[in-house]
Motif scaffolding. Structure first.
Motif, PDB file in Angstrom:
ATOM      1  N   ARG A 132       0.823  -1.203   0.000  1.00  0.00           N
ATOM      2  CA  ARG A 132       0.000   0.000   0.000  1.00  0.00           C
ATOM      3  C   ARG A 132       0.861   1.259   0.000  1.00  0.00           C
ATOM      4  NH1 ARG A 132      -2.531   0.370   4.620  1.00  0.00           N
ATOM      5  NH2 ARG A 132      -1.854  -1.579   5.582  1.00  0.00           N
ATOM      6  N   ARG A 133       1.990   1.237   0.706  1.00  0.00           N
ATOM      7  CA  ARG A 133       2.884   2.397   0.690  1.00  0.00           C
ATOM      8  C   ARG A 133       3.530   2.579  -0.682  1.00  0.00           C
ATOM      9  NH1 ARG A 133       4.038   0.605   5.938  1.00  0.00           N
ATOM     10  NH2 ARG A 133       5.841  -0.574   5.193  1.00  0.00           N
ATOM     11  N   GLU A 134       3.878   1.467  -1.349  1.00  0.00           N
ATOM     12  CA  GLU A 134       4.426   1.569  -2.687  1.00  0.00           C
ATOM     13  C   GLU A 134       3.421   2.218  -3.629  1.00  0.00           C
ATOM     14  OE1 GLU A 134       6.087  -1.316  -6.310  1.00  0.00           O
ATOM     15  OE2 GLU A 134       5.605  -2.177  -4.350  1.00  0.00           O
ATOM     16  N   ARG A 135       2.160   1.795  -3.526  1.00  0.00           N
ATOM     17  CA  ARG A 135       1.104   2.398  -4.339  1.00  0.00           C
ATOM     18  C   ARG A 135       0.976   3.894  -4.034  1.00  0.00           C
ATOM     19  NH1 ARG A 135      -3.217  -0.864  -6.500  1.00  0.00           N
ATOM     20  NH2 ARG A 135      -2.788  -3.089  -6.295  1.00  0.00           N
ATOM     21  N   LEU A 136       1.062   4.223  -2.756  1.00  0.00           N
ATOM     22  CA  LEU A 136       0.911   5.619  -2.355  1.00  0.00           C
ATOM     23  C   LEU A 136       2.029   6.477  -2.935  1.00  0.00           C
ATOM     24  CD1 LEU A 136      -0.743   7.641  -0.720  1.00  0.00           C
ATOM     25  CD2 LEU A 136       0.601   7.025   1.299  1.00  0.00           C
ATOM     26  N   GLY A 137       3.253   5.957  -2.923  1.00  0.00           N
ATOM     27  CA  GLY A 137       4.357   6.700  -3.518  1.00  0.00           C
ATOM     28  C   GLY A 137       4.129   6.955  -4.992  1.00  0.00           C
ATOM     29  N   GLU A 138       3.653   5.931  -5.728  1.00  0.00           N
ATOM     30  CA  GLU A 138       3.348   6.103  -7.150  1.00  0.00           C
ATOM     31  C   GLU A 138       2.201   7.093  -7.344  1.00  0.00           C
ATOM     32  OE1 GLU A 138       2.544   2.413  -9.066  1.00  0.00           O
ATOM     33  OE2 GLU A 138       4.621   1.721  -8.993  1.00  0.00           O
ATOM     34  N   ALA A 152       0.599  10.427 -15.722  1.00  0.00           N
ATOM     35  CA  ALA A 152       0.749   9.637 -14.509  1.00  0.00           C
ATOM     36  C   ALA A 152       1.670   8.457 -14.781  1.00  0.00           C
ATOM     37  CB  ALA A 152      -0.619   9.161 -14.028  1.00  0.00           C
ATOM     38  N   VAL A 153       2.180   7.848 -13.709  1.00  0.00           N
ATOM     39  CA  VAL A 153       3.224   6.839 -13.857  1.00  0.00           C
ATOM     40  C   VAL A 153       2.832   5.531 -13.187  1.00  0.00           C
ATOM     41  CG1 VAL A 153       5.012   8.622 -13.937  1.00  0.00           C
ATOM     42  CG2 VAL A 153       4.418   7.574 -11.745  1.00  0.00           C
ATOM     43  N   GLY A 154       3.661   4.507 -13.420  1.00  0.00           N
ATOM     44  CA  GLY A 154       3.493   3.229 -12.753  1.00  0.00           C
ATOM     45  C   GLY A 154       2.174   2.579 -13.080  1.00  0.00           C
ATOM     46  N   ARG A 155       1.524   2.042 -12.071  1.00  0.00           N
ATOM     47  CA  ARG A 155       0.229   1.376 -12.284  1.00  0.00           C
ATOM     48  C   ARG A 155      -0.873   2.370 -12.634  1.00  0.00           C
ATOM     49  NH1 ARG A 155       0.457  -1.738  -7.172  1.00  0.00           N
ATOM     50  NH2 ARG A 155       2.572  -0.916  -7.143  1.00  0.00           N
TER      51      ARG A 155
END
Length: 262
Positions: A132-138, A152-155
């Motif tokens: 969840r923190r990884e998602r939040l950073g993205e 926007a980036v990542g997922r």
């Protein structure tokens, strides 16, 4: 020391929430926040009773009836919207309340949290904290990219997205209570709202957040500064005076956010 209210949306009376926000401004409070929940199943006091209320409909109405208090979400759940949708909502609110908007953002509920009732009803499986923190950073990176005119980036990646926002990006404040969240906020956000209990751990987290944020301010990364606030779970009084009583506050805290209900 600034003092804010975060107003519980559960129960379904939107007018009462807006009236309370107006009264908070009249009584000298500095900011008003609202939760971001789709269903009253997330209520800690009466799960499933009444309804929840949309945070941006509430904040728009509050913006129209106030002129001074800062307005924001505490916190917008990253699972409820794509970053472009949140950027759109925040930018629109910024048109209604120029210079008064803050984007409070969170990583969603833990599997063991009572708030996971909402996820279960929506058939969402809460992820472990590191994911969840990884998602939040993205998510934060994507929000900043959208305000800078990029994709926007990542997922959350987009292709040639444009025309979402027209104004200036609001400060981004992360909400949470873990040491890892302090590190993330100190690295990517404009502030943190801590919900840890009063005690040595809270004081250590405040000191760490202050140190990380101030280092970025000195480096010229955060011209608007870095804010450390505390979520105070004790509700303010329901009588004629919205008094907050006495709260033990560690050095380095800029703002207290008191929970209340209309």
């Amino acid at each position: 020391m600034r003092r804010d209210l975060v107003i519980s949306p559960f129960g379904g009376d939107a007018r009462a929430i807006v009236d309370l926000a107006v009264r908070a401004e009249d009584d000298g409070y500095d900011g008003v926040w609202v939760f971001d929940h789709i269903t009253s199943l997330a209520s800690l006091t009466a799960p499933g009773v009444g309804a929840s209320r949309d945070p941006f409909a509430l904040l728009g109405a509050i913006a129209a009836r106030t002129s001074r208090v800062r307005l924001g979400t505490l916190v917008a759940n990253l699972h409820n919207r794509h970053p472009a949708q949140l950027a759109l909502a925040m930018d629109t609110l910024g048109d209604l309340a120029p210079g008064r908007v803050v984007c409070g953002l969170g990583s969603g509920s833990a599997p063991s949290s009572p708030f996971a009732r909402e996820d279960a009803a929506l058939r969402r499986a809460p992820a472990p904290a590191p994911e969840r923190r990884e998602r939040l950073g993205e998510y934060v990176t994507s929000l900043r990219a959208i305000w800078n005119g990029s994709d926007a980036v990542g997922r959350y990646a987009t292709d040639g997205l444009a025309g979402v926002v027209a104004g200036q990006a609001p400060p981004i404040v992360l909400g949470g209570g873990s040491d890892a969240m302090v590190e993330l906020a100190g690295a990517v956000a404009d502030g943190i709202n801590l919900n840890t209990a009063v005690g040595p751990r809270q004081a250590a987290q405040v000191a760490r957040a202050r140190s990380l944020g101030d280092a970025r301010v000195r480096a010229g990364e955060l011209p608007g500064g870095f804010e450390v606030s505390l979520f105070v779970a004790q509700p303010v009084g329901a009588g004629a005076d919205l008094g907050v009583g006495e709260v033990e506050v560690p050095d380095g805290v800029d703002r207290l956010v008191f929970l209340t209900r209309p």
